[in-house]
Design a protein around this motif. Structure first.
Motif, mmCIF file in Angstrom:
data_model
loop_
_atom_site.group_PDB
_atom_site.id
_atom_site.type_symbol
_atom_site.label_atom_id
_atom_site.label_comp_id
_atom_site.label_asym_id
_atom_site.label_seq_id
_atom_site.Cartn_x
_atom_site.Cartn_y
_atom_site.Cartn_z
ATOM 1 N N LEU A 7 2.204 26.343 5.419
ATOM 2 C CA LEU A 7 2.390 27.706 5.512
ATOM 3 C C LEU A 7 1.392 28.177 6.336
ATOM 4 N N VAL A 8 0.195 28.007 6.166
ATOM 5 C CA VAL A 8 -0.950 28.510 7.085
ATOM 6 C C VAL A 8 -0.956 28.275 8.516
ATOM 7 N N ALA A 9 -0.662 26.930 8.829
ATOM 8 C CA ALA A 9 -0.393 26.314 9.858
ATOM 9 C C ALA A 9 0.817 26.947 10.706
ATOM 10 N N LEU A 10 2.051 27.346 9.950
ATOM 11 C CA LEU A 10 3.058 27.805 10.608
ATOM 12 C C LEU A 10 2.647 29.232 11.005
ATOM 13 N N ALA A 11 2.186 29.837 10.115
ATOM 14 C CA ALA A 11 2.007 31.192 10.245
ATOM 15 C C ALA A 11 0.839 31.344 11.407
ATOM 16 N N VAL A 12 -0.027 30.923 11.556
ATOM 17 C CA VAL A 12 -1.034 30.716 12.617
ATOM 18 C C VAL A 12 -0.228 30.509 14.039
ATOM 19 N N VAL A 13 0.615 29.440 13.891
ATOM 20 C CA VAL A 13 1.303 29.115 15.340
ATOM 21 C C VAL A 13 2.380 30.111 15.487
ATOM 22 N N GLY A 14 2.972 30.660 14.524
ATOM 23 C CA GLY A 14 3.883 31.712 14.749
ATOM 24 C C GLY A 14 3.384 32.999 15.235
ATOM 25 N N LEU A 15 2.212 33.044 14.816
ATOM 26 C CA LEU A 15 1.476 34.351 15.669
ATOM 27 C C LEU A 15 0.941 34.166 16.635
ATOM 28 N N LEU A 16 0.500 33.304 17.011
ATOM 29 C CA LEU A 16 -0.312 33.004 18.431
ATOM 30 C C LEU A 16 0.643 32.187 19.279
ATOM 31 N N SER B 16 3.487 28.569 20.147
ATOM 32 C CA SER B 16 3.076 27.457 19.975
ATOM 33 C C SER B 16 2.858 26.752 21.266
ATOM 34 N N SER B 17 1.513 26.020 21.196
ATOM 35 C CA SER B 17 1.099 25.010 22.233
ATOM 36 C C SER B 17 0.727 24.019 21.565
ATOM 37 N N MET B 18 0.505 22.822 22.416
ATOM 38 C CA MET B 18 -0.385 22.005 21.702
ATOM 39 C C MET B 18 -1.825 22.164 21.206
ATOM 40 N N THR B 19 -2.525 22.799 22.190
ATOM 41 C CA THR B 19 -3.707 23.117 21.738
ATOM 42 C C THR B 19 -4.036 23.948 20.539
ATOM 43 N N ILE B 20 -3.330 25.048 20.476
ATOM 44 C CA ILE B 20 -3.228 25.636 19.107
ATOM 45 C C ILE B 20 -2.782 24.952 18.001
ATOM 46 N N LEU B 21 -1.776 24.303 18.210
ATOM 47 C CA LEU B 21 -1.423 23.403 17.083
ATOM 48 C C LEU B 21 -2.881 22.668 16.657
ATOM 49 N N MET B 22 -3.329 21.699 17.848
ATOM 50 C CA MET B 22 -4.310 20.874 17.288
ATOM 51 C C MET B 22 -5.599 21.527 16.621
ATOM 52 N N PHE B 23 -5.907 22.613 17.294
ATOM 53 C CA PHE B 23 -7.154 23.508 16.501
ATOM 54 C C PHE B 23 -7.069 23.974 15.256
ATOM 55 N N THR B 24 -5.387 24.273 14.979
ATOM 56 C CA THR B 24 -5.045 24.869 13.692
ATOM 57 C C THR B 24 -5.328 23.811 12.744
ATOM 58 N N LEU B 25 -4.462 22.741 12.937
ATOM 59 C CA LEU B 25 -4.678 21.699 12.187
ATOM 60 C C LEU B 25 -6.161 21.172 11.760
ATOM 61 N N GLY B 26 -6.830 20.953 13.028
ATOM 62 C CA GLY B 26 -8.236 20.578 12.940
ATOM 63 C C GLY B 26 -9.168 21.396 11.847
ATOM 64 N N LEU B 27 -8.669 22.796 11.917
ATOM 65 C CA LEU B 27 -9.533 23.789 10.950
ATOM 66 C C LEU B 27 -8.956 23.605 9.620
ATOM 67 N N LEU B 28 -7.838 23.092 9.504
ATOM 68 C CA LEU B 28 -7.285 23.031 7.858
ATOM 69 C C LEU B 28 -7.690 21.793 7.386
ATOM 70 N N LEU B 29 -7.690 20.533 8.097
ATOM 71 C CA LEU B 29 -7.817 19.384 7.258
ATOM 72 C C LEU B 29 -9.149 18.470 7.084
ATOM 73 N N ALA C 172 6.496 17.631 10.804
ATOM 74 C CA ALA C 172 7.130 18.689 9.708
ATOM 75 C C ALA C 172 6.943 20.095 10.485
ATOM 76 N N LEU C 173 5.804 20.539 11.270
ATOM 77 C CA LEU C 173 5.763 21.742 11.921
ATOM 78 C C LEU C 173 6.737 21.828 13.031
ATOM 79 N N SER C 174 6.856 20.895 13.884
ATOM 80 C CA SER C 174 7.631 20.729 14.972
ATOM 81 C C SER C 174 9.099 20.796 14.448
ATOM 82 N N PHE C 175 9.323 20.030 13.349
ATOM 83 C CA PHE C 175 10.502 20.097 12.927
ATOM 84 C C PHE C 175 11.212 21.633 12.736
ATOM 85 N N LEU C 176 10.013 22.353 11.941
ATOM 86 C CA LEU C 176 10.249 23.665 11.492
ATOM 87 C C LEU C 176 10.329 24.694 12.846
ATOM 88 N N GLY C 177 10.056 24.054 13.997
ATOM 89 C CA GLY C 177 10.279 24.835 15.156
ATOM 90 C C GLY C 177 8.990 25.589 15.558
#
Lengths: 305, 278, 316
Positions: free
Chosen positions: B126-135, B137-150, B214-219
């Motif tokens: 949910l947090v990753a989706l929200a961050v990507v949704g607000l910022l 979607s791009s590879m960089t944002i996705l990678m850093f979001t997940l990196g900050l969460l895992l 999963a995130l890409s699947f959710l768009g």
């Protein structure tokens, strides 16, 4: 025990406060929310109007303390899109998510406990290896993909189960199974390891020396002790399942909290998003505390300490 | 007996990861077609094991007529890139936090434990989706979001293993010899907890790949037209009842890659005798 | 008829032979002590009588019989009906031998309920009586407690009381006092000896402590590397030890009045060897002062009296 619980409660409150802050920061990351809310065709006046209407023209710190103050009292604000109270929205959707999570947990336990016990009793036999392979496969399974496959097979080709919606209890079977898959590997491994450890213990030798039946040795004496860590992890897994149900709710079109969050993200409805994050975090913290209490019930050594 | 069986698993895992790494590195050289080139005249061609296949498209084509095999190979590149980058980011965060907590103890350790508890309470997807949704979607944002969460598993394992190492005799000897904190950390602690962290890293790569899908699947993960496996499944979803292979193929690829990484991780764990939990 | 007959018992774990042809009998109402150093196969012998060995163990014997009933032929279920019922066992580790998750009362009553079908009420009464019998005060309160709330000595008393729930004919005690404080050791030993006498139990007591043997045993079998090297009535064995190993063991025990203040105590050099299957000759020869080349061949069993035999080439 009481002191321990109080300490846990203090930590829980601190976690909730931190999550509140993080949720607030997260929704402000994109810069000016008013622009995204007003939409791509909005004029400067529209944006200014939105900013004023939603209180976004106030200083960020004022907005923050406003949100923290209200959220602490249970007021999660109003949805921009649905024009309703967020707490009402979440309250409406929560039963679906809880039903899904509990179904998933029950299925996961019904599968993991017997599998883990069997594997432990038949340690290092083909059966044990089979169980370990199942756990390994489950761990690698993408849940949304499994959901789609089940839909094709059981929904379309066999026609046994409804493909989507929440019309009957049968609607929860497929999503429940898919959700359970995420917890089965961990729970199975833990049950197996716990049972192997318990079966090698002195008190099991005593139980055998007492001439107890195999069922009593396994299920009364060994499982009771092996179950202690399993219960704790099961509660935590339920927390993860509720958080992870967003994917499955989307696949099966179940209108739970996860679906609500997904819709709200797409619509920049940030009061709903930050509220769902907060609610799920609080539920998770509550579940870990529940796990501690269950442990105390199961393990007499933790009582009265 | 058990060892032999375990070894087969490790080798299978190593071969799968090896092939995936090869595909990721040399994707442009391996693909038979341009993975982005649409050919609306050749939509949803069937793969080679079915009737009426086109020999130039081994795995058929998608709903826009793009070659499925080529997209699969590029998807492997994206998965591996995400997995490795996210693990590096989360590894740096988690190991720093964990080693600090385990080495310093006391208040610092309390803060570390609190951070881990807080992180665990956040719903990752949910947090990753929200961050990507607000910022966006791009590879960089996705990678850093997940990196900050895992990072929490790195932190937990680094913390507990550091605590064990800290109390060992040779570390005490280094203290007595007047080594600085930094030298003890870099020279004595890190080398001794590295094997545990490698095992965690494999698990995290697998997890990051699954989450990205999963995130890409959710768009809200990798943006189209990039051929992420999760996105391929999402785009093909509307056709899955008539052409099930459009979701079966990328799903199997995802499943096999994650399985391979986990097998390799289990093998490494047995090899090092390491723990991946705390 | 003997209570327990063990004839040529052999137990091996893979390439290690733990028990190699041990033979002895326990008569009704006698205390039979198995003595020897750690690793000589005493505990394995006891566990194989109860059929409590791990699954990887290989157990064979010429004869293994309890009250004339062949234990080798008995099914797992039949064996479970005997265990805790006609034959009971207590262990070395009282701290870990009770299940931490259940109360003392529930663990004690379940034996009686299982074997005799007694109701919960009657079983609880019996448990309270036995707790009092083993010297536990306030048995009613103890029944409701969990093992972690009891001291080691109390837990061993509970184990003993639990073993007595079904009035067994044979009680096997595997080093029951080793893990306890010295003062508690004496109490538990006195208790066991008293119970044995009062209830007419056959007691198979495993120990490495010859002081205990001298005080309670009717008969002693000395084990070495999985064999019974000497067996005799207690007084006879202490007065007239024939096997060099027995002699060595006895030299290690300080006897007040007999041992001079500045005289060193005896010791046996070396340790018990690990013996594989197919080992020939005397396993003690590496540590024996009297050994010669004949010791590496098959050793005859000599009779030093009607009830005294030993395993050594020296007929002396």
């Amino acid at each position: 025990m009481l002191r321990f619980l109080i300490r846990r409660l203090v930590v829980a409150l601190l976690v909730a406060a931190t999550v509140m802050t993080l949720a607030f920061v997260m929704t402000r990351l994109s810069g000016d929310l008013a622009i995204s809310i007003a939409g791509p065709n909005a004029t400067q006046d529209d944006i200014a109007a939105v900013r004023k209407a939603y209180g976004l023209d106030r200083p960020v710190l004022t907005q923050f303390f406003d949100w923290v103050g209200r959220a602490s009292m249970g007021d999660l604000g109003d949805s921009f899109f649905f024009k309703r109270r967020v707490s009402e929205l979440i309250g409406e959707r929560m039963p679906v998510t809880l039903a899904l999570g509990l179904t998933g947990l029950v299925i996961a336990l019904l599968v993991s406990l017997p599998l883990g016990i069997l594997a432990a009793v038949r340690e290092n036999t083909p059966l044990d290896r089979f169980v370990q392979v199942v756990a390994l496969l489950g761990q690698a399974m993408p849940s949304f993909w499994l959901g789609l496959l089940l839909m094709i097979v059981f929904g379309l080709q066999l026609g046994w189960l409804p493909i989507s919606g929440t019309d009957s209890w049968q609607s929860f079977i497929m999503p429940g199974v898919v959700l359970a898959f995420s917890a089965i590997p961990a729970l199975t491994r833990l049950t197996r390891a716990g049972m192997i450890q318990a079966m090698a213990s002195d008190y099991i030798r005593t139980a055998r020396a007492k001439g107890l039946s195999r069922a009593s040795i396994l299920l009364k004496h060994a499982l009771r002790n092996a179950a202690i860590p399993v219960v704790a992890i099961a509660a935590v897994q339920l927390g993860f399942m509720l958080g992870g149900s967003i994917v499955i709710e989307q696949v099966f079109a179940l209108h739970g909290v996860g679906f609500l969050a997904w819709e709200s993200i797409a619509k920049n409805d940030f009061p709903v998003v930050q509220a769902v994050v907060l609610v799920l975090a609080v539920i998770y913290v509550g579940l870990t505390m529940l796990a501690d209490m269950l442990n105390a019930v199961l393990d007499p050594r933790l009582r009265g300490a | 007996m058990k060892r032999g069986w375990r070894n087969i698993g490790t080798w299978v895992g190593a071969v799968i990861v090896g092939i995936a790494a090869f595909c990721a590195l040399f994707a442009p050289l391996l693909v038979p077609h341009d993975p982005f080139a649409q050919d609306l005249g050749k939509r949803l061609l069937v793969p080679f094991w079915m009737e009426g296949t086109d020999p130039s498209h081994l795995l058929g084509t998608d709903q826009l007529g793009r070659d499925y095999l080529s997209r699969l190979i590029y998807g492997c590149r994206i998965s591996m890139m995400i997995g490795v980058t996210v693990t590096i980011v989360s590894g740096i965060i988690g190991i720093t936090i964990g080693v600090l907590g385990g080495f310093m103890g006391g208040r610092v350790d309390d803060v570390v434990l609190f951070a881990v508890t807080t992180r665990l309470s956040l719903p990752v997807v949910l947090v990753a989706l929200a961050v990507v949704g607000l910022l966006g979607s791009s590879m960089t944002i996705l990678m850093f979001t997940l990196g900050l969460l895992l990072w929490e598993r790195f932190a937990v394992v680094a913390r507990s293993t550091t605590m064990q190492v800290r109390n060992l005799d040779f570390v005490a000897a280094a203290w007595c010899a007047g080594c600085s904190r930094f030298r003890i950390l870099a020279g004595e602690v890190l080398p001794n907890i590295a094997s545990h962290l490698v095992v965690v890293a494999t698990l995290e790569i697998a997890l990051a790949i699954l989450l990205e899908a999963a995130l890409s699947f959710l768009g809200l993960g990798v943006p189209p037209p990039l051929p992420s496996w999760g996105l391929m499944i999402a785009e093909a979803k509307d056709y899955m009842f008539f052409s099930p292979w459009v979701i079966v193929i990328p799903g199997i690829a995802l499943f096999v890659l994650v399985l391979g990484i986990n097998l390799l991780g289990d093998g490494l764990r047995d090899l090092f005798g390491a723990r991946s939990d705390a | 008829m003997s209570l327990l007959e063990v004839d040529k018992l052999e137990v091996s774990f893979g390439r290690t032979a733990a028990v190699r042809g041990a033979s002895f009998t326990v008569e009704p109402g006698e205390t039979h002590c198995l003595v020897g150093e750690s690793g000589c196969g005493k505990s394995v012998t006891a566990l194989s009588v109860m059929n409590l060995l791990v699954r990887s163990a290989d157990r064979r014997a010429q004869r293994l019989a309890f009250q004339g009933e062949d234990l080798l032929e008995l099914s797992d279920k039949g064996m479970a009906r005997l265990r805790g019922n006609a034959m009971a066992m207590i262990f070395q580790e009282p701290m870990t031998s009770l299940n931490p998750a259940y109360t003392v009362g529930s663990q004690m009553t379940e034996v009686l309920r299982r074997h005799k079908g007694t109701g919960q009420r009657a079983a609880t009464d019996r448990a309270a009586d036995l707790l009092a019998r083993v010297g536990i005060t306030a048995p009613g309160m103890r029944l409701g407690q969990f093992p972690h709330q009891l001291s080691g000595g109390l837990r061993q008393r509970v184990m003993i009381a639990m073993a007595l729930m079904c009035d067994p004919q044979l009680l096997i005690a595997d080093e029951p006092t080793t893990a306890l404080d010295v003062t508690v050791q004496a109490q538990i030993l006195r208790l066991l000896a008293g119970l044995q006498r009062d209830l007419g139990l056959g007691l198979l007591l495993i120990t490495h402590d010859l002081g205990i043997v001298a005080r309670v045993a009717t008969r002693v079998s000395v084990m070495y590397a999985g064999e019974v090297v000497e067996s005799a009535p207690t007084a006879e064995l202490f007065a007239n030890p024939r096997h060099p190993y027995t002699q060595g063991l006895l030299r290690c025990v300080p006897v007040p009045g007999k041992i001079q203040r500045d005289q060193p105590l005896g010791a046996i050099r070396g340790t018990v060897p690990r013996v594989g299957p197919g080992f020939e000759g005397c396993a003690f020869r590496e540590r024996c002062d009297f050994a010669d080349e004949t010791c590496s061949h098959a050793i005859p069993r000599h009779q030093a009296g009607v009830t005294h035999d030993f395993l050594c080439r020296l007929p002396a």
